[in-house]
Motif scaffolding. Structure first.
Motif, PDB file in Angstrom:
ATOM      1  N   GLN B  60       2.151  22.111 -15.724  1.00 52.34           N
ATOM      2  CA  GLN B  60       0.959  21.987 -14.889  1.00 52.34           C
ATOM      3  C   GLN B  60       1.068  20.794 -13.932  1.00 52.34           C
ATOM      4  O   GLN B  60       0.675  20.883 -12.766  1.00 52.34           O
ATOM      5  N   VAL B  61       1.596  19.686 -14.439  1.00 58.38           N
ATOM      6  CA  VAL B  61       1.720  18.495 -13.597  1.00 58.38           C
ATOM      7  C   VAL B  61       2.742  18.746 -12.486  1.00 58.38           C
ATOM      8  O   VAL B  61       2.539  18.343 -11.333  1.00 58.38           O
ATOM      9  N   ILE B  62       3.811  19.431 -12.816  1.00 56.43           N
ATOM     10  CA  ILE B  62       4.815  19.776 -11.795  1.00 56.43           C
ATOM     11  C   ILE B  62       4.198  20.676 -10.728  1.00 56.43           C
ATOM     12  O   ILE B  62       4.350  20.439  -9.521  1.00 56.43           O
ATOM     13  N   GLN B  63       3.502  21.723 -11.178  1.00 55.69           N
ATOM     14  CA  GLN B  63       2.849  22.644 -10.231  1.00 55.69           C
ATOM     15  C   GLN B  63       1.925  21.873  -9.282  1.00 55.69           C
ATOM     16  O   GLN B  63       1.960  22.067  -8.062  1.00 55.69           O
ATOM     17  N   ALA B  64       1.104  21.013  -9.864  1.00 51.73           N
ATOM     18  CA  ALA B  64       0.114  20.264  -9.076  1.00 51.73           C
ATOM     19  C   ALA B  64       0.796  19.288  -8.116  1.00 51.73           C
ATOM     20  O   ALA B  64       0.449  19.208  -6.933  1.00 51.73           O
ATOM     21  N   ALA B  65       1.796  18.564  -8.610  1.00 51.26           N
ATOM     22  CA  ALA B  65       2.486  17.578  -7.769  1.00 51.26           C
ATOM     23  C   ALA B  65       3.240  18.260  -6.630  1.00 51.26           C
ATOM     24  O   ALA B  65       3.306  17.729  -5.517  1.00 51.26           O
ATOM     25  N   ASN B  66       3.778  19.448  -6.897  1.00 50.99           N
ATOM     26  CA  ASN B  66       4.494  20.175  -5.838  1.00 50.99           C
ATOM     27  C   ASN B  66       3.563  20.623  -4.710  1.00 50.99           C
ATOM     28  O   ASN B  66       3.955  20.613  -3.540  1.00 50.99           O
ATOM     29  N   MET B 120       5.705  11.287  -6.506  1.00 48.74           N
ATOM     30  CA  MET B 120       4.881  11.944  -7.544  1.00 48.74           C
ATOM     31  C   MET B 120       5.570  13.234  -8.021  1.00 48.74           C
ATOM     32  O   MET B 120       5.629  13.510  -9.231  1.00 48.74           O
ATOM     33  N   ALA B 121       6.095  14.010  -7.076  1.00 51.11           N
ATOM     34  CA  ALA B 121       6.767  15.273  -7.431  1.00 51.11           C
ATOM     35  C   ALA B 121       8.045  14.982  -8.229  1.00 51.11           C
ATOM     36  O   ALA B 121       8.362  15.692  -9.185  1.00 51.11           O
ATOM     37  N   ARG B 122       8.756  13.923  -7.847  1.00 47.41           N
ATOM     38  CA  ARG B 122       9.986  13.555  -8.540  1.00 47.41           C
ATOM     39  C   ARG B 122       9.672  13.136  -9.986  1.00 47.41           C
ATOM     40  O   ARG B 122      10.314  13.589 -10.935  1.00 47.41           O
ATOM     41  N   VAL B 123       8.663  12.300 -10.120  1.00 49.15           N
ATOM     42  CA  VAL B 123       8.261  11.789 -11.429  1.00 49.15           C
ATOM     43  C   VAL B 123       7.706  12.919 -12.318  1.00 49.15           C
ATOM     44  O   VAL B 123       7.981  12.963 -13.516  1.00 49.15           O
ATOM     45  N   ALA B 124       6.973  13.849 -11.720  1.00 48.97           N
ATOM     46  CA  ALA B 124       6.430  14.993 -12.470  1.00 48.97           C
ATOM     47  C   ALA B 124       7.577  15.833 -13.034  1.00 48.97           C
ATOM     48  O   ALA B 124       7.533  16.262 -14.188  1.00 48.97           O
ATOM     49  N   ALA B 131       5.284   7.168 -16.587  1.00 51.01           N
ATOM     50  CA  ALA B 131       5.645   7.071 -15.169  1.00 51.01           C
ATOM     51  C   ALA B 131       4.711   7.925 -14.309  1.00 51.01           C
ATOM     52  O   ALA B 131       4.354   7.541 -13.182  1.00 51.01           O
ATOM     53  N   ILE B 132       4.301   9.069 -14.851  1.00 48.94           N
ATOM     54  CA  ILE B 132       3.362   9.953 -14.132  1.00 48.94           C
ATOM     55  C   ILE B 132       2.043   9.226 -13.903  1.00 48.94           C
ATOM     56  O   ILE B 132       1.488   9.239 -12.807  1.00 48.94           O
ATOM     57  N   LYS B 133       1.570   8.554 -14.942  1.00 49.41           N
ATOM     58  CA  LYS B 133       0.318   7.804 -14.874  1.00 49.41           C
ATOM     59  C   LYS B 133       0.403   6.706 -13.800  1.00 49.41           C
ATOM     60  O   LYS B 133      -0.497   6.561 -12.976  1.00 49.41           O
ATOM     61  N   THR B 134       1.472   5.947 -13.840  1.00 51.74           N
ATOM     62  CA  THR B 134       1.665   4.867 -12.864  1.00 51.74           C
ATOM     63  C   THR B 134       1.712   5.423 -11.443  1.00 51.74           C
ATOM     64  O   THR B 134       1.045   4.920 -10.542  1.00 51.74           O
ATOM     65  N   PHE B 136       0.652   8.288 -10.346  1.00 54.31           N
ATOM     66  CA  PHE B 136      -0.629   8.889  -9.982  1.00 54.31           C
ATOM     67  C   PHE B 136      -1.569   7.818  -9.420  1.00 54.31           C
ATOM     68  O   PHE B 136      -2.266   8.036  -8.421  1.00 54.31           O
ATOM     69  N   GLY B 137      -1.573   6.659 -10.051  1.00 54.83           N
ATOM     70  CA  GLY B 137      -2.398   5.549  -9.565  1.00 54.83           C
ATOM     71  C   GLY B 137      -1.973   5.107  -8.168  1.00 54.83           C
ATOM     72  O   GLY B 137      -2.817   4.889  -7.293  1.00 54.83           O
TER      73      GLY B 137
END
Lengths: 154, 154
Positions: B60-66, B120-124, B131-134, B136-137
Motif C-alpha cells: 500500500q505504501v509503495i502504491q501510494a508513494a508511486n 519517498m518512492a525509493r524509501v517505500a 525510514a518511511i516515517k522520516t 514522510f515527514g
C-alpha cells in the motif's frame, strides 16, 4: 461457530484492517478521491492524445503515462466500499450498482486496464510514436470497457 | 525586428507549441485538473500516514508513494497558465497571485518537493518503516512549504 463462519469472520476482520490502514475515509471522501483520480487520468490521457495529434514531446508522454500507470496500480478498488454506490463527492457519483455486486465482471475489466496502463508507460519510455499511438488506442478501449459496463451516462 | 524581440517571439512560439501539445484546456479545466491532482496526492499522503500510524502494509505504501511521485514529476506547472489565478474548477481556486509573479520562489519550493517525492518512492520500495516515517515527514514539509507561500487559507 461453524468453520464457514470462522472463515467469513476472519475475512471480514482482514478487510477491516486493510481498510483502516488505507485511510478509506467517509463515503463522500471516497467518491471525491476516486473522481479526482479518474480526472487526473483523463487529463493525462488528453495530454498523450495532444502529443499524438500535435507536436510529439517524449518527456510529456512519459510524464503522462507514468501518472496513469501509478493510479491504475494504486489499488483504487478500496475506494468502492459498500454505501458509496450513491452520494456526492465533487459531484454525484455515476457508478452503477453492478460495480458492487459483480466482482467478477469488475475483475474482467480491471485486469486488462492495468496491463494496458503498464504497457503504455513502457511504450512511452521507449519513445516510438507509432507504438505510442497503438497502445494509446488499446488503453482507451480498456477505459471504455469499464465505463460502458459500470458508469452511468451523464 | 531587434534580436531581443526575435528571441521573445521564438520563446512565445515555443511556449504555445508546448502548451498545445500538453492539451492545457480552458482555465476552468486547468483549475479542475490541478485540484484533482492535488487531492489525489492528499489521498495518498493519508494512506501512507495510516500505514505509519496503524498497520504497516508495504504494498500500500509503495502504491501510494508511486502515485505521489508520478504526479510530482508530471509537469503540473503547465496548469498554471496566466488567467488561472482566479476562477472555479471543482471549487474556487485558492492559488495566490504570487504563484504567477514569483517564478523564482516557485522553483525554490518545487525542487525540494519533487526530490522528496522521488525519495519517498525509493524509501517505500525499500520497505524500512522507520525510514518511511522520516521521509514522510520531510515530504509533508515540502508540501507545507508551497501551501504556506502560494495557497490562500480556506
Amino acid at each position: 461457530m461453524k468453520l464457514k463462519n470462522v472463515v467469513i469472520a476472519a475475512l471480514v476482520a482482514a478487510l477491516s484492517t486493510a481498510a483502516l490502514a488505507q485511510s478509506i475515509g467517509k463515503p463522500e471522501d471516497q467518491i471525491r478521491w476516486r473522481q479526482s483520480a479518474y480526472l487526473t487520468m483523463a487529463w493525462n490521457m488528453g495530454r498523450i492524445k495532444a502529443n499524438i495529434d500535435g507536436t510529439y514531446n517524449k518527456d510529456q508522454v512519459i510524464q503522462a503515462a507514468n501518472v496513469i500507470q501509478a493510479i491504475a496500480n494504486s489499488g483504487m478498488g478500496i475506494l468502492f466500499q459498500p454505501g458509496t454506490d450513491k452520494g456526492k463527492g465533487w459531484k454525484e457519483t455515476r457508478v452503477k450498482g453492478e460495480m458492487f455486486s459483480d466482482r467478477e465482471g469488475v475483475g474482467k475489466v480491471a485486469k486488462p486496464y492495468m496491463e494496458a496502463a503498464n504497457e503504455m508507460a513502457r511504450v512511452a519510455a521507449a519513445g516510438d510514436l507509432g507504438a505510442i499511438k497503438t497502445q494509446f488506442g488499446k488503453l482507451g478501449e480498456t477505459c471504455k470497457g469499464c465505463h460502458d459496463k459500470f458508469r452511468k451516462d451523464e
